[in-house]
Design a protein around this motif. Structure first.
Motif, PDB file in Angstrom:
ATOM      1  N   GLU A  43     -13.361   6.912 -12.136  1.00 30.99           N
ATOM      2  CA  GLU A  43     -13.725   6.039 -11.025  1.00 30.99           C
ATOM      3  C   GLU A  43     -14.353   6.837  -9.880  1.00 30.99           C
TER       4      GLU A  43
ATOM      5  N   GLU B 212       0.836  -1.202   0.000  1.00 28.72           N
ATOM      6  CA  GLU B 212       0.000   0.000   0.000  1.00 28.72           C
ATOM      7  C   GLU B 212       0.874   1.257   0.000  1.00 28.72           C
TER       8      GLU B 212
ATOM      9  N   ASP C 205      -6.019   4.093  -6.495  1.00 24.56           N
ATOM     10  CA  ASP C 205      -7.339   3.530  -6.266  1.00 24.56           C
ATOM     11  C   ASP C 205      -7.865   4.089  -4.945  1.00 24.56           C
ATOM     12  N   PRO C 206      -9.113   4.516  -4.906  1.00 18.28           N
ATOM     13  CA  PRO C 206      -9.659   5.083  -3.666  1.00 18.28           C
ATOM     14  C   PRO C 206      -9.670   4.101  -2.488  1.00 18.28           C
ATOM     15  N   GLN C 207      -9.422   2.841  -2.745  1.00 15.09           N
ATOM     16  CA  GLN C 207      -9.299   1.874  -1.649  1.00 15.09           C
ATOM     17  C   GLN C 207      -7.972   2.038  -0.913  1.00 15.09           C
ATOM     18  N   ASN C 208      -7.027   2.737  -1.522  1.00 15.89           N
ATOM     19  CA  ASN C 208      -5.713   2.950  -0.908  1.00 15.89           C
ATOM     20  C   ASN C 208      -5.750   4.261  -0.111  1.00 15.89           C
ATOM     21  N   GLY C 209      -6.126   4.157   1.148  1.00 24.30           N
ATOM     22  CA  GLY C 209      -6.234   5.337   2.000  1.00 24.30           C
ATOM     23  C   GLY C 209      -4.916   6.059   2.188  1.00 24.30           C
TER      24      GLY C 209
ATOM     25  N   LEU D 239     -11.934  11.239   1.347  1.00 24.66           N
ATOM     26  CA  LEU D 239     -12.399  10.873   0.007  1.00 24.66           C
ATOM     27  C   LEU D 239     -12.897  12.106  -0.749  1.00 24.66           C
TER      28      LEU D 239
END
Length: 181
Positions: A180, A101, A114-118, A149
């Motif tokens: 996305e 990450e 990717d927005p999943q990667n805070g 976000l």
């Protein structure tokens, strides 16, 4: 996975590769990324690590950037400086950083993550809004208020709109992230 490399040794490696002004920027981004992470329920030390490494390759000669991170598309061929995130990822990995990450955040600080990667979002926002830049204060405030976000969406949108307005080609990965979001 936690890293077994010392922050102090990485700071020295980065400092040796960049100009003093760049290192000052890196430290401001690292402190801000740490605070953004803390305020958004993320690991502040991983955010600091990613930010410490993000511009490690920024001042390298073009030939070295091309060696570390061969271009994957026309935008990268035309603008080798755009490779500095991927090149910094290679350096970080060579220096013993194993946290995927964090490595993705380092690479993605140029084009988006990717927005999943805070951790990546915290770094991206910190990089575009650190106080030394004198811009994007509203994005910084959103992130510090626990609205990462939303801050990230604004940061990516601003980048795409700015590049389009200037007639500068937008990297395909940035467009993917933009769509996305």
């Amino acid at each position: 996975m936690k890293n077994k490399v010392s922050i102090a040794s990485l700071e020295e490696k980065v400092k040796a590769l960049v100009r003093p002004e760049r290192f000052a920027h890196i430290l401001r981004v690292a402190e801000l990324a740490r605070e953004i992470a803390r305020n958004n329920g993320l690991d502040p030390e991983r955010a600091y690590l990613a930010a410490l490494l993000h511009d490690a390759a920024r001042d390298l000669p073009e030939e070295e950037l091309l060696r570390l991170a061969p271009p994957k598309n026309e935008v990268e061929r035309a603008h080798p400086l755009a490779l500095h995130g991927r090149a910094a990822r290679v350096l970080a990995r060579d220096w013993g950083v194993k946290d995927e990450e964090v490595l993705e955040a380092v690479e993605g600080h140029v084009f988006g993550v990717d927005p999943q990667n805070g951790i990546g979002m915290a770094l991206y926002v910190a990089d575009v809004s650190e106080p030394g830049r004198g811009v994007n204060g509203e994005i910084r405030e959103l992130a510090l208020a626990g609205r990462l976000l939303e801050a990230y969406r604004r940061a990516v949108r601003n980048k795409v709109e700015y590049l389009q307005k200037k007639g500068i080609p937008v990297h395909p990965r940035t467009l993917e992230v933009y769509e996305e979001l």
